[in-house]
Enzyme design. Sequence first.
Site, PDB file in Angstrom:
ATOM      1  N   SER A   1       0.847  -1.195   0.000  1.00 34.35           N
ATOM      2  CA  SER A   1       0.000   0.000   0.000  1.00 34.35           C
ATOM      3  C   SER A   1       0.884   1.247   0.000  1.00 34.35           C
ATOM      4  CB  SER A   1      -0.867   0.006   1.255  1.00 34.35           C
ATOM      5  OG  SER A   1      -0.044   0.197   2.400  1.00 34.35           O
TER       6      SER A   1
ATOM      7  N   ASP B   1      -1.286  -2.042  -4.037  1.00 29.02           N
ATOM      8  CA  ASP B   1      -2.636  -1.979  -3.489  1.00 29.02           C
ATOM      9  C   ASP B   1      -3.142  -0.522  -3.509  1.00 29.02           C
ATOM     10  OD1 ASP B   1      -4.880  -3.037  -2.230  1.00 29.02           O
ATOM     11  OD2 ASP B   1      -4.004  -2.960  -0.218  1.00 29.02           O
TER      12      ASP B   1
ATOM     13  N   ASP C   1      -7.475   2.449  -8.004  1.00 29.86           N
ATOM     14  CA  ASP C   1      -8.743   2.574  -7.281  1.00 29.86           C
ATOM     15  C   ASP C   1      -9.373   3.926  -7.588  1.00 29.86           C
ATOM     16  OD1 ASP C   1     -10.902   2.663  -5.630  1.00 29.86           O
ATOM     17  OD2 ASP C   1      -9.822   2.261  -3.769  1.00 29.86           O
TER      18      ASP C   1
ATOM     19  N   ILE D   1      -6.141  -9.502   2.343  1.00 27.93           N
ATOM     20  CA  ILE D   1      -6.035  -9.703   3.795  1.00 27.93           C
ATOM     21  C   ILE D   1      -4.850  -8.931   4.365  1.00 27.93           C
ATOM     22  CG2 ILE D   1      -5.643 -11.429   5.616  1.00 27.93           C
ATOM     23  CD1 ILE D   1      -7.000 -13.486   3.735  1.00 27.93           C
ATOM     24  N   ASP D   2      -5.123  -8.054   5.289  1.00 23.88           N
ATOM     25  CA  ASP D   2      -4.087  -7.291   5.982  1.00 23.88           C
ATOM     26  C   ASP D   2      -4.299  -7.391   7.498  1.00 23.88           C
ATOM     27  OD1 ASP D   2      -2.156  -5.527   6.815  1.00 23.88           O
ATOM     28  OD2 ASP D   2      -2.940  -3.790   5.752  1.00 23.88           O
TER      29      ASP D   2
HETATM   30  P1  13P Z   1      -8.639  -6.246   5.730  1.00 26.60           P
HETATM   31  O1  13P Z   1      -8.576  -4.955   6.488  1.00 26.60           O
HETATM   32  O2  13P Z   1      -9.952  -6.932   5.910  1.00 26.60           O
HETATM   33  O3  13P Z   1      -7.502  -7.146   6.044  1.00 26.60           O
HETATM   34  O4  13P Z   1      -8.562  -5.880   4.165  1.00 26.60           O
HETATM   35  C1  13P Z   1      -7.338  -5.517   3.564  1.00 26.60           C
HETATM   36  C2  13P Z   1      -7.504  -4.962   2.175  1.00 26.60           C
HETATM   37  O5  13P Z   1      -8.562  -4.992   1.566  1.00 26.60           O
HETATM   38  C3  13P Z   1      -6.296  -4.393   1.555  1.00 26.60           C
HETATM   39  O6  13P Z   1      -6.560  -3.819   0.302  1.00 26.60           O
HETATM   40  O1  G3H Z   2      -6.507  -1.438   2.170  1.00 24.49           O
HETATM   41  C1  G3H Z   2      -5.834  -1.120   3.136  1.00 24.49           C
HETATM   42  C2  G3H Z   2      -4.753  -2.006   3.610  1.00 24.49           C
HETATM   43  O2  G3H Z   2      -5.168  -2.660   4.781  1.00 24.49           O
HETATM   44  C3  G3H Z   2      -3.480  -1.231   3.781  1.00 24.49           C
HETATM   45  O3  G3H Z   2      -3.494  -0.454   4.919  1.00 24.49           O
HETATM   46  O4  G3H Z   2      -2.777   1.795   4.122  1.00 24.49           O
HETATM   47  O5  G3H Z   2      -2.539   1.147   6.541  1.00 24.49           O
HETATM   48  O6  G3H Z   2      -1.063   0.129   4.793  1.00 24.49           O
HETATM   49  P1  G3H Z   2      -2.403   0.735   5.102  1.00 24.49           P
HETATM   50 ZN    ZN Z   3      -8.417  -2.806   0.107  1.00 28.26          ZN
HETATM   51 NA    NA Z   4      -5.420  -4.261  -4.394  1.00 25.73          NA
END
Ligand code: 13P
Ligand code: G3H
Ligand code: ZN
Ligand code: NA
Length: 328
Positions: A49, A82, A104, A275-276
Amino acid sequence: ALISLRQLLDHAAENGYGVPAFNVNNLEQMRAIMEAADATDSPVIVQASAGARSYAGAPFLRHLILAAIEEWPHIPVVMHQDHGTSPAVCQRSIQLGFSSVMMDGSLKEDGKTPADYDYNVQVTQTAVAMAHACGVSVEGELGVLGSLETGEAGEEDGVGAEGKLSHDQLLTDPEEAAQFVKATNVDALAIACGTSHGAYKFSRPPTGDILAIDRIKEIHKRIPTTHLVMHGSSSVPQEWLKVINEFGGEIPETYGVPVEQIAEGIKHGVRKVNIDTDLRLASTGAVRRHLAQNTSNFDPRKFLKASTDAMFDICKARYEAFGCAGQA
Ligand code: 13P
Ligand code: G3H
Ligand code: ZN
Ligand code: NA
């Protein structure tokens, strides 16, 4: 080996499986993701990200992923950006060597304000023109993510709409999805189907229809060759919440998307599952517990190893549940 998102998800579609896309920010996450992929013989999507780039720095992040490819040359790896907020962000990632980018355009460049359809089409077309010229895949997004239960977009800073969302905004329209794909030629499309980012998705234990499975089916029928992406797909493991709270944390009651519901989505065209949060929770719980139980330890490798092991278990379970194991 580095492969594109299109290559991997075409294989996933042919063989009826889904691939978890784990966010990566540091060495421990990277090792957990790869070691679990190696243990289960799974292909990998790692995604970075904007927050990850500012935390680790773009060169470190890039080399972290390249190092994984060097250490495990037999595992196919997609290096994905991402939530790109503009074509310029995507361009920079393409220059850095990413094999896939997300444009996005469902939100304006601030990553907060819902954008209109025409804006989304325009920025996504621009990103696709650039990326496809370089052999890089593109994920678009149509619809605004949010919990069908709460109408909230979720908690992630920098990613997600602000304020309450109407039921209509919370589900991607199948007809519009068909038009969008025709206009942009994206390889994958993130849809709004009841998930939201972060740990606070549902306030009650999810029973039955947390996801709009019928909507997923309808969208898949309209755009069968475009791979569906489900963001906000953490399951928020209750056992890790318990560990966090047992060892000094204070996280209120909250629930995520049950793994079985994700598997149902995969049956109907979902191929990439973001999944994050789950890895964040496992890592935090493991570190809290390790430090509480080993009060004289001051070697960070010891608690970071506990973090890696906890994340490994989550990754392995997701590779197995999504049918990804054995597909590398
Ligand atoms: P979660 O916060 O459910 O893990 O989703 C992560 C995500 O969509 C990153 O793009
Ligand atoms: O979509 C969001 C992801 O969980 C990334 O989160 O922007 O805090 O790295 P972040
Ligand atoms: Zn996302
Ligand atoms: Na993505």
